[in-house]
Design an enzyme around this catalytic site. Structure first.
Site: not given
Ligand code: GLU
Length: 649
Positions: A409, A427, A429, A448, A451, A472, A494
């Site tokens: 991200t 992002t 992901e 994504e 998630d 998220s 994440g």
């Molecule tokens: N997919 C994650 C989210 O939406 C973000 C991924 C990331 O920050 O590495 O929380």
């Protein structure tokens, strides 16, 4: 001009003079990074100098924060293609200076309508796919992208530029190319097996380009031009939409790969039906400040907000640094337990958001925290049911749940001359997303949908469903003080996004650090797991004190986290000056700039004990232009010699 930019500009100018305009055009301009900038007229903070500089140019030309944010995001799609781009999604938070209101756009990726709840079970074996590599490198994890629609919506609602104008500079960067930095090369090498699994991805990124070379993405330039001319509909309908569907349903695998790349369920109607959602922000009052964040399907706003509410009961400013860290760890574990139990896509799940963010619930949760001993983790979720006891017994009888989100991200923060502000986290992901490049279109598709809970238990708010948005952790945040935007911040990482944003607010608000100090300060993250993961500098400073309180705290590299988060933030001081702060070390360092620089960096060149803040630029960034200059001089010398010989001949 900032003195640290002289070498780059000098090189570009000399090269142009020596070799002529054709070559000079190919010299990428922005390679230097500034961890801190102070000034007026607008500010941008992002992970990348090309992107930040584009935002500054838009602001300088009279564009507003939304115009600049879209341009910066599109530039990041070029220079940070493994973290963000039009193949992904994100959350956009906007503070409007004229009205004092905060609004958000939910541009989260969405599951195809026909995606079944058992989509992550391998039909051939009846067993769940392995998370990695099977799910992460697949068509089945690709959600319908939300980023092009987010840009169009943000500009429509609050911008002054057309999408075409906002894409103009990023398109130039894609066409003329940019200098490959160590992070770009490392991200390709780390994903080499995945990228080698798909024909268009292998063609585009392998072999990994050398640091200092110029990487061009003419396919993406053409895709941006298409969207510029025809609007975001050109992405969601027509040939491009069909091509996305084709690779999701039949990933373009290479003959030599062992990766199974399970196919997905996306159809052209899923793309045609995609819509961003305008949502009210989350809001909590923290020590008289208004903290605005992202509502579900992100858990960012609710979890940061709940943890702050839990912490507010103690005067953190009066406690020792170790006590503050102890309480932040406990509050994070409690808030994560509730996040995992209750937060999902509100179109599918009844999220008790108001209760999760209520002071009564926070007091009930805070009751679990002891100053001299650590909670045994994971902790149980609470009962956000509106009836709050003063006893600490109220815990929900729910299975413990955890997530397994990626750590990729990117985040950008922008403030304009009128005081409007944008915090935007976007992002694809994981780093490299699904690994699938859309052939001849120059961008990666997200993964994504990983998630969603991979192995859901009964009542899990984050189970897969057709048309649903996965939960998220992205937490773009705007802090308003006395009605005016004060802090604009966010991070990738994440679930560690949430603890990074929380820690930054505590460091700035309660611990009296300057913004650059708060960004540079060492981090730890507690996600309601048995152990808290910490950067080495955090362990050095607080490890023994926290262990004495019973905290189980280990080096984050134990879970493959070498660093936690990558903040890009801006502070608007009461005198109107802007302090833009980016990472001085983590993730290859970020870049913060202002439209007009004034004064000194707060805290001086080196902060009081939190590692270097400013003046940390190494010579790596100027190495590439210097090589180009030497090459240019050599070419010119060769030209002169040849000319002389011809004249002599
Ligand atoms: N997919 C994650 C989210 O939406 C973000 C991924 C990331 O920050 O590495 O929380």
């Amino acid at each position: 001009m900032h003195p640290r930019r002289w070498p780059t500009v000098l090189v570009a100018t000399l090269t142009a003079t020596l070799i002529g305009p054709g070559f000079a055009q190919a010299v990428p301009r922005e390679t230097e990074k500034h961890a801190v900038a102070v000034g007026r007229g607008g500010a941008v903070s992002s992970v990348d100098p090309e992107a930040t500089q584009i935002g500054i140019e838009v602001l300088r030309d009279g564009g507003n924060a939304v115009d600049a944010a879209v341009a910066v995001a599109a530039a990041l799609g070029v220079t940070e293609p493994f973290s963000a781009g039009i193949g992904g999604g994100g959350f956009f938070v906007y503070y409007d200076a004229a009205s004092g209101e905060v609004s958000t756009i939910d541009g989260r990726e969405t599951a195809p309508a026909s995606m079944p709840s058992d989509a992550f079970i391998n039909p051939a074996t009846g067993e769940p796919y392995n998370f990695s590599p099977e799910l992460v490198t697949s068509g089945v994890s690709v959600g319908v992208p939300g980023t092009p629609a987010t840009w169009a919506e943000a500009l429509d609602r609050w911008g002054t530029m057309s999408l075409g104008d906002a894409l103009r500079r990023p398109t130039q960067v894609a066409r003329r190319g940019f200098v490959v930095d160590p992070t770009f090369r490392a991200q390709i090498r780390d994903n080499a097996e995945r990228f080698a699994a798909f024909v268009p991805t292998r063609e585009m990124f392998l072999p990994a380009p050398q640091v200092g070379s110029v990487f061009r993405n003419r396919d993406l330039a053409a895709t941006y031009r298409l969207i510029a001319q025809q609007g975001s509909d050109a992405f969601y309908t027509g040939p491009l939409a069909q091509e996305i569907v084709d690779v999701v349903r039949k990933p373009p695998v290479t003959s030599g790969t062992d990766l199974p790349a399970p196919p997905g369920f996306m159809t052209p109607s899923d793309l045609a039906a995609y819509e961003v959602v305008d949502r009210a922000p989350t809001h909590v009052d923290y020590r008289g400040l208004d903290i605005y964040g992202m509502r579900p399907p992100s858990s960012g706003g609710s979890t940061v907000g709940e943890a702050l509410n839990i912490l507010e009961g103690a005067d953190l400013g009066a406690l020792s640094a170790t006590q503050v860290q102890h309480r932040v760890i406990e509050a994070s574990a409690l808030a994560f337990a509730d996040r995992n139990a209750y937060v999902g896509d509100p179109a599918y799940v009844d999220v008790p958001l108001e209760e999760l963010l209520s002071d009564g619930f926070a007091a009930e949760r805070a009751c679990h925290i002891e100053p001299d001993s650590a909670l045994k983790k994971p902790v149980e979720a609470g009962k956000p049911d509106g009836s709050y006891e003063t006893s600490c017994d109220a815990v929900a009888d729910l299975p413990h749940r955890s997530g397994r989100e990626g750590t990729s991200t990117t985040h950008l923060s922008v403030v304009d001359q009128w005081g409007n502000a944008v915090a935007y986290t976007l992002t694809i992901e994981q780093i490299g997303g699904s690994g699938i490049v859309v052939p001849d279109r120059g961008f990666l598709l997200n993964n994504e949908l990983t998630d969603f809970s991979p192995e859901p238990s009964k009542g899990d708010p984050n189970v897969i469903a057709g048309g649903k948005r996965p939960r998220s952790s992205m937490a773009p945040t705007i802090v308003v003080r006395d009605g005016e935007a004060w802090l604009v911040l966010g991070s990738p990482g994440g679930p560690t996004i949430i603890t990074t944003v929380l820690g930054l607010i505590v460091n700035r608000v309660d611990r009296g650090m300057s913004l650059p100090q708060a960004v540079a300060a060492p981090r730890a993250t507690q996600l309601n797991s048995e152990e808290t993961y910490a950067e080495p500098a955090f362990l050095d400073r607080y490890g023994s004190g926290l262990r004495a309180l019973g905290q189980r705290i280990v080096d984050a590299s134990a879970v493959d986290l070498t660093e936690i988060g990558a903040v890009a933030a801006i502070e608007i001081r009461s005198d109107g000056t802007l302090v833009a702060a980016a990472e001085p070390q983590r993730r290859g360092r970020g870049d913060a700039r202002v439209v007009r620089e004034v004064g000194d960096v707060p805290g001086g060149a080196v902060d009081a004990g939190f590692g270097p803040i400013a003046g940390t630029e190494s010579n790596d960034d100027v190495a590439a232009p210097i090589l180009l200059l030497l090459a240019g001089l050599a070419a010119a010398a060769l030209g002169l010699v040849t000319l002389r010989r011809r004249q002599e001949g």
